[in-house]
Design a protein around this motif. Sequence first.
Motif, PDB file in Angstrom:
ATOM      1  N   UNK A  60     -60.183  36.303  33.688  1.00 50.68           N
ATOM      2  CA  UNK A  60     -58.774  36.290  34.100  1.00 50.68           C
ATOM      3  C   UNK A  60     -58.476  35.179  35.107  1.00 50.68           C
ATOM      4  N   UNK A  61     -59.499  34.750  35.840  1.00 50.89           N
ATOM      5  CA  UNK A  61     -59.300  33.671  36.815  1.00 50.89           C
ATOM      6  C   UNK A  61     -58.858  32.379  36.136  1.00 50.89           C
ATOM      7  N   UNK A  73     -57.883  24.402  42.971  1.00 48.94           N
ATOM      8  CA  UNK A  73     -57.086  25.401  43.671  1.00 48.94           C
ATOM      9  C   UNK A  73     -57.678  26.806  43.507  1.00 48.94           C
ATOM     10  N   UNK A  74     -58.179  27.122  42.328  1.00 52.08           N
ATOM     11  CA  UNK A  74     -58.813  28.404  42.076  1.00 52.08           C
ATOM     12  C   UNK A  74     -60.007  28.606  43.010  1.00 52.08           C
TER      13      UNK A  74
END
Length: 80
Positions: A60-61, A73-74
Amino acid sequence: MTKEVIIEKINDFLIDEFEVESDDISPEANLKNTLELDSLDFVDLVVAVESNFSVKLVGEDFVYVKTLQDFYNLIERKLS
């Protein structure tokens, strides 16, 4: 860890582990197309990130991760 260090580490393992040309690495680069990462490469990428940054990533990330900037950014979010 600063954003610059995160970017440098990610770029280094893309070059070393995935043999991505440094000229192909830019914040706008599409992970799948420009960097030519297939689904197996994404698994390897997750393993590399988890070991380099000590964070846990799940499928889902990556829902909104399209570009290398999205990926930076993640990781930054996961570390904060």
